[in-house]
Design a protein around this motif. Sequence first.
Motif, short mmCIF file in Angstrom:
data_model
loop_
_atom_site.label_atom_id
_atom_site.label_comp_id
_atom_site.label_asym_id
_atom_site.label_seq_id
_atom_site.Cartn_x
_atom_site.Cartn_y
_atom_site.Cartn_z
N LYS A 114 0.57 -1.50 0.14
CA LYS A 114 -0.80 -0.19 -0.02
C LYS A 114 0.84 1.46 0.08
O LYS A 114 0.34 2.27 -0.93
CB LYS A 114 -0.70 0.04 1.59
N PHE A 138 2.20 2.12 -3.75
CA PHE A 138 1.20 2.39 -4.29
C PHE A 138 1.44 4.25 -4.08
O PHE A 138 1.30 4.88 -5.15
CB PHE A 138 0.05 1.95 -4.36
N LYS A 174 -4.26 7.33 -6.22
CA LYS A 174 -4.20 7.37 -4.42
C LYS A 174 -4.14 7.28 -3.53
O LYS A 174 -4.25 6.35 -2.54
CB LYS A 174 -2.40 8.26 -4.34
N LEU A 230 -6.70 4.17 -3.54
CA LEU A 230 -6.01 3.28 -2.62
C LEU A 230 -5.67 3.36 -1.59
O LEU A 230 -5.89 1.91 -0.60
CB LEU A 230 -4.43 2.54 -3.69
N LEU A 239 -7.15 -0.04 -0.06
CA LEU A 239 -6.80 -1.76 0.84
C LEU A 239 -5.61 -1.92 2.31
O LEU A 239 -6.26 -1.00 2.39
CB LEU A 239 -4.63 -0.90 -0.62
N TYR A 259 -0.49 -6.66 -3.93
CA TYR A 259 -0.92 -6.11 -4.56
C TYR A 259 -0.39 -6.19 -6.31
O TYR A 259 0.38 -5.27 -5.96
CB TYR A 259 -2.40 -5.15 -4.76
N GLU A 307 -4.04 -5.77 -10.34
CA GLU A 307 -5.00 -5.62 -8.83
C GLU A 307 -5.68 -4.52 -8.41
O GLU A 307 -6.53 -4.07 -7.60
CB GLU A 307 -5.05 -6.67 -7.67
N ALA A 308 -4.88 -3.86 -7.89
CA ALA A 308 -4.79 -2.18 -7.49
C ALA A 308 -5.37 -1.93 -8.37
O ALA A 308 -6.79 -1.16 -8.20
CB ALA A 308 -3.63 -1.36 -7.45
N GLN A 309 -5.23 -1.60 -10.29
CA GLN A 309 -6.64 -1.15 -11.04
C GLN A 309 -8.32 -1.57 -10.66
O GLN A 309 -8.87 -0.75 -10.78
CB GLN A 309 -5.70 -1.29 -12.09
N HIS A 349 -9.09 -1.92 -7.83
CA HIS A 349 -9.95 -2.82 -7.09
C HIS A 349 -10.42 -0.93 -7.55
O HIS A 349 -10.99 -0.15 -6.79
CB HIS A 349 -8.68 -2.56 -5.12
#
Length: 69
Positions: free
Chosen positions: A24, A27, A38, A41, A45, A51, A55-57, A59
């Motif tokens: 986290k 990112f 940001k 996330l 997260l 991640y 996966e972040a995209q 979320h």
Amino acid sequence: MFTKKEPDPKKTETQQKNNQKYSKAQFAESRQLSRIEKDILAAVLLEQQTYTLQEAQQHIQQFMNGEAQ
């Protein structure tokens, strides 16, 4: 005759970047993400998990669509 095809170095490098996992905090420091991404996330997260960028995209998209919990 037949020759063994060498793997494309660009493809393997891209695959490694896609499979690499980030925390986290990483990112939050990223230059590839916008300020809003940001912030999203940071909210969704978990601190102790890592991640992939994909996966972040996902979320971010879920949050933007109102599907975040």
